[in-house]
Write a protein that holds these residues in place. Structure first.
Motif, PDB file in Angstrom:
ATOM      1  N   UNK A  72      28.834  39.799  72.521  1.00  0.00           N
ATOM      2  CA  UNK A  72      29.590  39.750  73.766  1.00  0.00           C
ATOM      3  C   UNK A  72      28.794  40.074  75.002  1.00  0.00           C
ATOM      4  N   UNK A  73      27.487  39.961  74.944  1.00  0.00           N
ATOM      5  CA  UNK A  73      26.664  40.237  76.120  1.00  0.00           C
ATOM      6  C   UNK A  73      25.405  39.384  76.080  1.00  0.00           C
ATOM      7  N   UNK A 122      30.739  44.387  75.629  1.00  0.00           N
ATOM      8  CA  UNK A 122      29.560  44.411  74.764  1.00  0.00           C
ATOM      9  C   UNK A 122      29.760  45.316  73.555  1.00  0.00           C
ATOM     10  N   UNK A 123      29.380  44.825  72.407  1.00  0.00           N
ATOM     11  CA  UNK A 123      29.319  45.607  71.178  1.00  0.00           C
ATOM     12  C   UNK A 123      27.886  45.565  70.673  1.00  0.00           C
ATOM     13  N   UNK A 124      27.502  46.625  69.965  1.00  0.00           N
ATOM     14  CA  UNK A 124      26.136  46.707  69.459  1.00  0.00           C
ATOM     15  C   UNK A 124      26.157  47.216  68.027  1.00  0.00           C
ATOM     16  N   UNK A 411      28.302  53.747  77.091  1.00  0.00           N
ATOM     17  CA  UNK A 411      27.791  53.715  78.462  1.00  0.00           C
ATOM     18  C   UNK A 411      28.364  52.519  79.199  1.00  0.00           C
ATOM     19  N   UNK A 412      28.886  52.713  80.355  1.00  0.00           N
ATOM     20  CA  UNK A 412      29.488  51.656  81.163  1.00  0.00           C
ATOM     21  C   UNK A 412      28.965  51.819  82.582  1.00  0.00           C
ATOM     22  N   UNK A 426      29.988  50.143  64.439  1.00  0.00           N
ATOM     23  CA  UNK A 426      29.968  49.646  65.815  1.00  0.00           C
ATOM     24  C   UNK A 426      30.250  50.773  66.800  1.00  0.00           C
ATOM     25  N   UNK A 427      29.716  50.675  67.973  1.00  0.00           N
ATOM     26  CA  UNK A 427      30.089  51.462  69.140  1.00  0.00           C
ATOM     27  C   UNK A 427      30.172  50.515  70.311  1.00  0.00           C
ATOM     28  N   UNK A 428      31.347  50.226  70.868  1.00  0.00           N
ATOM     29  CA  UNK A 428      32.691  50.619  70.420  1.00  0.00           C
ATOM     30  C   UNK A 428      33.105  49.859  69.175  1.00  0.00           C
TER      31      UNK A 428
END
Length: 432
Positions: A72-73, A122-124, A411-412, A426-428
């Protein structure tokens, strides 16, 4: 392709869209920086809110590797161009774009991958850095029952001639997934979904795993493959990976003969495209280093190499109309800049560090950080909230494949907000 030409890394970049392979360096990343031995580095994965560059830091004195997926990024290279996105598919069949980095970091280096706008949606997903162990001698661990010299015999080709020839997309030591001992000698052959997979020799089925439906390039899929495992009469064990669910013709304990259809090939697990992954092990050490694998016998034996076509009789001509295999464009650019790691961390607003969740990788990786709890570590102020450092710890529930209902931090921009409950590393949140 000329017979004496080898693709760098013995893998085919066009067969893994959306995956960026960074083995110590890459011409499109933002740079590789030295990390001083005295440097106190607390997180392997870092994101600087000023430069917005995501960095993998290996502060150890040995080479390490990791797989990292962005969802998503956009991730942009040092020239501002977007890295190609591929596709990942969840167990429920939902597809979404993703970009995955395969990173091998040299000792005491910081690998600055790309420009990332961290924030929703974004997910990572990141696998904690694992020490890269060099493969041992090819003959190590061979069964003593083999007569004569300790050499691995050639085997029957695992795919039928009627559907060939087949393009080898990754060979011995391939830089995509074959660069560590457990799968170093594995071979990947491109084949359509549903292609019959043949037993390479007589044996007994040890295990059939075919519950997964996920696919694509998500790093979490490295722990979610389907496979058929056979103990061969000659003293080896062979794994056939990425098979279609429900396609196995045999069950554990069944006797199989050379050339019999075991199952059907697919794109399950970490599979950028449909293909068969086959690897050989000592039957007394099924989870240990892989062993050299060749097809055919005597002078006709062959080992597939990335970028070349094969049939059961050996190397073959490409099918009519097939495009020639060339070097990937990424390999033509000049190398990334080299700078000092300390300079890259200077920021008026400070730096924010994110550590991503861990995942238990079936066979290939050990369960990481079992003792870590789900709460974020303490926040240490440097005089300004925007300059505080936040670390997301691994959740043991996630690491075992379960779900965790507790909140994490994400982080945003310059703010740190609570995320929704996370699951599966995942985070988030979100499932692979």
């Amino acid at each position: 392709m000329a017979a004496d030409t080898l693709l760098p890394g013995n893998y085919l970049p066009s067969a893994c869209p959306g995956i960026v392979v960074v083995h110590k360096s890459h011409p499109r990343i933002h740079g590789v920086l030295p990390v001083p031995e005295e440097e106190d580095v607390e997180a392997e994965f870092q994101w600087d809110p000023q430069s917005k560059v995501f960095t993998v830091v290996n502060a150890t004195c040995y080479p390490c590797y990791t797989y990292l997926t962005f969802l998503g990024t956009d991730v942009r290279d040092r020239r501002g161009r977007q890295f190609e996105a591929g596709t990942t598919r969840s167990e429920s069949g939902e597809e979404q774009p993703a970009t995955t980095f395969v990173v091998v970091a040299a000792p005491l280096t910081a690998v600055r991958l790309g420009f990332v706008e961290v924030g929703p949606p974004a997910d990572f997903f990141g696998i904690p850095l694992e020490r890269l162990v060099e493969p041992g001698p090819p003959a190590s661990g061979l069964p003593s029952l083999l007569p004569g010299p300790q050499e691995v015999p050639g085997f029957c080709f695992p795919l039928p001639a009627s559907d060939g020839p087949y393009l080898c997309t990754q060979g011995v030591g391939g830089h995509l997934t074959h660069f560590f001992p457990e799968s170093y000698y594995a071979i990947d052959l491109r084949c359509r979904n549903g292609t019959p997979v043949l037993s390479i020799a007589d044996g007994i089925v040890k295990e059939v795993a075919e519950s997964h439906k996920c696919g694509g390039i998500h790093a979490a899929n490295l722990a979610a493959w389907n496979s058929v495992t056979v103990i061969l009469d000659c003293g080896f064990i062979v794994d056939y990976l990425h098979t279609l669910p429900g396609s196995a013709r045999f069950k554990a304990g069944d006797v199989v003969r050379q050339g019999q259809v075991l199952c059907e090939s697919g794109d399950i697990g970490f599979a950028p495209e449909p293909h068969l992954h086959i690897e050989l092990h000592d039957s007394n050490d099924a989870d240990g280093p892989s062993l050299p694998l060749s097809f055919g016998h005597g002078r006709c034996a062959f080992v597939p190499v990335a970028g070349r076509w094969y049939s059961p009789d050996g190397e073959a001509s490409p099918p009519p109309g097939t495009e020639s295999v060339g070097l990937h464009e990424d390999l033509q650019l000049e190398p990334p800049p080299q700078r000092d790691f300390r300079d890259s961390r200077r920021s008026k607003t400070g730096r924010r560090t994110v550590r991503f969740g861990s995942f238990a990788l079936k066979r290939k990786w050990t369960l990481a950080r079992q003792s870590a709890d789900c709460k974020p570590s303490s926040t240490r102020s440097s005089g300004d909230s925007a300059a505080s450092e936040h670390t997301l710890q691994a959740c043991p529930a996630e690491a075992s494949g379960g779900e965790c209902g507790r909140e994490g931090l994400v982080c945003d921009g310059d703010a740190v907000r609570k995320s929704r409950p996370h699951s599966s590393g995942f985070f988030p949140g979100g499932s692979p």
